[in-house]
Scaffold this motif. Sequence first.
Motif, PDB file in Angstrom:
ATOM      1  N   UNK A 190       0.836  -1.199   0.000  1.00  0.00           N
ATOM      2  CA  UNK A 190       0.000   0.000   0.000  1.00  0.00           C
ATOM      3  C   UNK A 190       0.869   1.247   0.000  1.00  0.00           C
ATOM      4  N   UNK A 191       0.241   2.374  -0.354  1.00  0.00           N
ATOM      5  CA  UNK A 191       0.941   3.652  -0.298  1.00  0.00           C
ATOM      6  C   UNK A 191       0.838   4.188   1.122  1.00  0.00           C
ATOM      7  N   UNK A 192       1.988   4.296   1.774  1.00  0.00           N
ATOM      8  CA  UNK A 192       2.021   4.698   3.178  1.00  0.00           C
ATOM      9  C   UNK A 192       2.167   6.199   3.364  1.00  0.00           C
TER      10      UNK A 192
ATOM     11  N   UNK B 194      -2.113   8.512  -0.064  1.00  0.00           N
ATOM     12  CA  UNK B 194      -1.786   7.521   0.970  1.00  0.00           C
ATOM     13  C   UNK B 194      -3.024   6.737   1.396  1.00  0.00           C
ATOM     14  N   UNK B 195      -2.866   5.446   1.512  1.00  0.00           N
ATOM     15  CA  UNK B 195      -3.979   4.547   1.851  1.00  0.00           C
ATOM     16  C   UNK B 195      -3.897   4.168   3.324  1.00  0.00           C
TER      17      UNK B 195
ATOM     18  N   UNK C 264      -3.995   0.106  11.625  1.00  0.00           N
ATOM     19  CA  UNK C 264      -2.539   0.316  11.634  1.00  0.00           C
ATOM     20  C   UNK C 264      -2.190   1.595  10.898  1.00  0.00           C
ATOM     21  N   UNK C 265      -1.394   2.435  11.585  1.00  0.00           N
ATOM     22  CA  UNK C 265      -0.867   3.672  11.001  1.00  0.00           C
ATOM     23  C   UNK C 265       0.630   3.498  10.756  1.00  0.00           C
TER      24      UNK C 265
ATOM     25  N   UNK D 191      -1.312  -8.543  -2.284  1.00  0.00           N
ATOM     26  CA  UNK D 191      -2.517  -7.736  -2.484  1.00  0.00           C
ATOM     27  C   UNK D 191      -2.096  -6.270  -2.499  1.00  0.00           C
ATOM     28  N   UNK D 192      -2.044  -5.676  -3.681  1.00  0.00           N
ATOM     29  CA  UNK D 192      -1.599  -4.303  -3.852  1.00  0.00           C
ATOM     30  C   UNK D 192      -2.818  -3.389  -3.821  1.00  0.00           C
ATOM     31  N   UNK D 193      -2.988  -2.642  -2.721  1.00  0.00           N
ATOM     32  CA  UNK D 193      -4.171  -1.795  -2.569  1.00  0.00           C
ATOM     33  C   UNK D 193      -4.226  -0.675  -3.591  1.00  0.00           C
ATOM     34  N   UNK D 194      -3.131  -0.372  -4.242  1.00  0.00           N
ATOM     35  CA  UNK D 194      -3.182   0.659  -5.268  1.00  0.00           C
ATOM     36  C   UNK D 194      -4.095   0.243  -6.423  1.00  0.00           C
ATOM     37  N   UNK D 195      -4.281  -1.046  -6.610  1.00  0.00           N
ATOM     38  CA  UNK D 195      -5.180  -1.519  -7.667  1.00  0.00           C
ATOM     39  C   UNK D 195      -6.632  -1.181  -7.360  1.00  0.00           C
TER      40      UNK D 195
END
Length: 729
Positions: free
Chosen positions: A633-635, A649-650, A669-670, A721-725
């Motif tokens: 994910x993008x943090x 950011x996700x 989670x942060x 699992x890439x959340x950017x998708x």
Amino acid sequence: MGSAAEHWPAIAALGDRVEAALQAAGVDLWMGGEPTFVAADQLEDPQWRTAALGTEKYQLGQQLRDRLVSTFQLPNPLLIEGTGKWYPGEAAPRWSLGAYWRRDGLPLWTGAPLTMRSGTMAIASAEQFVQTLQQILQLPDVAPWRVHQEAAVVLPLLPIRKANQPAWATCTWSSVSGTDLVPLEGETPLGLRLPLQQLGEVDLPYEPDDSTDLDDWQPDTAVLAPPNSLKLAVIVREVQQQLRVFLPPLISAPAYLHLLQAIAQTSRRLQQPIQLEGYPPPRHPGLMGLQVTPDPGVLEVNIHPVGDWRSLADQTKSLYQEAQTLGLTARRYQFNGLPTDTGGGAHITLGGRSPETSPLLRRPDLLRSLISYWQHHPSLSYGFAGWFIGPTCQAPRVDEGRPEVLYELELAFEQLQMSAEPAAIDGLLGHLLADVSGNTHRAEFCLDKLWPSQIPTQQWGVLELRAFAMPPDAAERLLQLLLVRALVAWFWRSPFRAPLRRWGTQLHDRFLSPAAIQADFQAVLTDLAEAGFVFNPAWFDSHFAERFPCLGNLELTPDWSLDLQRGLEPWPVLADDVNEGGTSRRVDASLERLQIRVQGPADRLQSLEIVCNGWRIPWHRQSHNQAIAIVRFRARPRLGAVPLAAIAPQVPLEIQLFEAQQGLGGCRYWPEAPGGGLYDQLPTTTAEAAQRCRDRFQALPAVAWQDWPHLAMAAEFPETADLRRAQSY
């Protein structure tokens, strides 16, 4: 105390067994390295974050070098402030604080005590010192170049071969234009700013001396060479009430030692302590050395190699102890509280007492075994490296970014069987062990000092393993050194010749998860056990706990539990970025990857559903009662990205678990400060770092099931699992 320190007696005993195997096989294995340290109480200071140079760093470097000289009981060493690395964009070379000595214990420096401190009064003038040195070397009576504006005297000097005998040569210097010689501008020692172009091109009718016998260098009568024909010089200058003597770069170690003895005799005769600067002795099997140098954010120790396990253990323990005494540490924390290494690496070097006895040159199949086995086991590449991994890092795997190189490497291995000459090793492998830009220094296996055909002065028989970060304590460092030592002992007896693996995208999919890395490393330990070297996996517990830190864990129900671990993320290259120093490669450090591990009843595990940020994500069974999911994910925002075109950011990640659509609970989670902000400063204590980690992980109650969509998975990365998708829906 870490797990390696807790089990140290067993580790030390295994080290003795490995050493016995090496000795029985006649393997002359010498190991050194480049450990790095930071100042424990100055971590916010730029010199301990990104800057290479700093006043306190220089002072600590002096103190550490001097303490190591005392601790290692070096016999009358030569102490010299030399020139270190010099990168594009830097105004001058970095300093390098060196100590050099003879292996046979004879004194290398016999003059008045050398000083690296300011305030030593210059009793003799630079001119008087040079005049005395000329007399001791019995040089022709010539006038040296006096640089009045820098209180310096320059004596052209070079060891030559005259009628097959060594001799010193000197000459006069004058500008071919008829004007006064003017040194180049700058703040570096004058020896690095000599106006050589103003001397013109004048042929020297002699060859430089290249003698190698340290104890049989008897110079013939000195020679007066043609004016301006010599381009090397000894420089003596007065700086802040100190007398500093600059040593030129000579290729003959015996001549260097003869010059050093003459300088020492001059120092004794005039009763004048001096500071030596310039170039260290040429590399020679009879000489040893260590250097303390600056690197961005760290202090680096180029520790000298030693040839047996117990010496290696004593040396490593002493190094860590002396660093700690000065307030230096090998541990730091990120802003979010996660532990990390110094950031400067801790490369490991392998070689022999001399190039001729180097195991890598005696048996090139050993080099093939090491390269091949590392390529088979990604845990050896990723399990001990720093956070920055991937094709553009400082130590990329041979198959990262250049998949076609594996075919070429296999051809090279076949050809290497037909020719074991050192030059063949360099010719066949040198261009293959490089990063995507062709840089041979930035490679997991660096051959720059093994036997480079075009650089005879670096034909040392030394292999550098670069994919090692700095361990926090001496026991853990020694455990890593022992791991490499045991692999060498095994491959010497049984070469590893399996065909190279075509991992493809698995490297940046499955093998970036903690579970896969540790499973692969267990296979390495199994191989070593079968070879007779039994490593207890528990010895590495502390290492992997910091390599893959726990981000939080929960017991959701009596049957189900959840824990998060930090995974690895190869920061991808974005584009060329022009800066003050030239062109650099910009990378995307905005991404993170974590592992979700769920433990539950084995007979009900198939009913598990994991939902992350509103998306159902796949998981795979790690064991009979454990499920693993990997989330990318993008943090944080990507630097330099156009806001409208960038994925935001996700964060935070909100994870919910379900059994047959029945809510079990979850977590939030942060990656940075809770609420999406940033911490103002680094944590100053271990307790503060731990509290930040606890604050960033929060338990969530169970929620009702919804018909959440499945996150689309990429065929190239089936386990991530890439959340950017999710942004494309």
